[in-house]
Scaffold this motif. Structure first.
Motif, mmCIF file in Angstrom:
data_model
loop_
_atom_site.group_PDB
_atom_site.id
_atom_site.type_symbol
_atom_site.label_atom_id
_atom_site.label_comp_id
_atom_site.label_asym_id
_atom_site.label_seq_id
_atom_site.Cartn_x
_atom_site.Cartn_y
_atom_site.Cartn_z
ATOM 1 N N ASP A 12 0.843 -1.185 -0.111
ATOM 2 C CA ASP A 12 0.080 -0.032 0.084
ATOM 3 C C ASP A 12 0.704 1.241 0.234
ATOM 4 O O ASP A 12 0.373 2.093 -0.633
ATOM 5 C CB ASP A 12 -0.859 -0.084 1.248
ATOM 6 N N LYS A 16 1.050 3.986 -2.598
ATOM 7 C CA LYS A 16 0.873 5.594 -2.325
ATOM 8 C C LYS A 16 2.037 6.463 -3.070
ATOM 9 O O LYS A 16 1.736 7.421 -3.278
ATOM 10 C CB LYS A 16 0.849 5.803 -0.834
ATOM 11 N N THR A 50 5.852 9.315 4.018
ATOM 12 C CA THR A 50 5.558 8.088 3.367
ATOM 13 C C THR A 50 6.878 7.500 3.222
ATOM 14 O O THR A 50 6.978 5.995 3.459
ATOM 15 C CB THR A 50 4.753 8.132 2.141
#
Length: 151
Positions: A12, A16, A50
């Motif tokens: 994920d 992203k 992130t």
């Protein structure tokens, strides 16, 4: 958190990051007098956070893979074996496909193309190795769901 959950989160995060990259590229330039659809500074901050999260998670996954064992073999070794088995099996399947192409001749004077490998034996080998690969994949998945992530 189980190792399998960490792997899902890693995927994920990678998705992203790919999306953030596209959004940054789409907002990197605008026509004079126009505003970007999204603030590049905010996108960069999100990308940095992130990436840090992904880095931490990858390190934990790698540490866990190096410590988790099955029958005296680490997960890292199982993953390396799986990757090599997949690659070899793909190559053998390609050779098998190439050697199995039927040759059609319309005239007796045409060149005859023959297989240089025993197709039935190679097919049996590919099938046997595919079964071994499936067993290995199942073992890896089992370890993923049974192992706690080491952080």
């Amino acid at each position: 958190m189980k190792l399998a959950e960490a792997l899902v989160i890693r995927a994920d995060l990678q998705n992203k990051i790919n999306e953030l990259e596209n959004r940054l590229l789409n907002n990197a330039t605008v026509q004079s007098g126009e505003e970007p659809a999204e603030n590049p500074d905010v996108l960069m901050e999100t990308l940095d956070r992130t990436m840090q999260e992904l880095e931490r998670l990858i390190a934990a996954i790698n540490l866990t893979n190096a410590k988790v064992t099955a029958e005296g073999v680490t997960m890292t070794e199982l993953l390396a074996k799986r990757d090599c088995m997949k690659r070899r099996n793909g190559i053998l399947r390609g050779v098998l496909d190439s050697a199995s192409i039927p040759q059609h001749r319309t005239r007796a004077s045409e060149i005859i193309i023959k297989s240089t490998i025993p197709v039935p034996e190679l097919q049996k080998r590919c099938d046997r190795e595919s079964a071994e690969l499936r067993k290995l994949e199942l073992k890896i998945q089992e370890l993923n769901w049974l192992s706690e992530l080491i952080e």
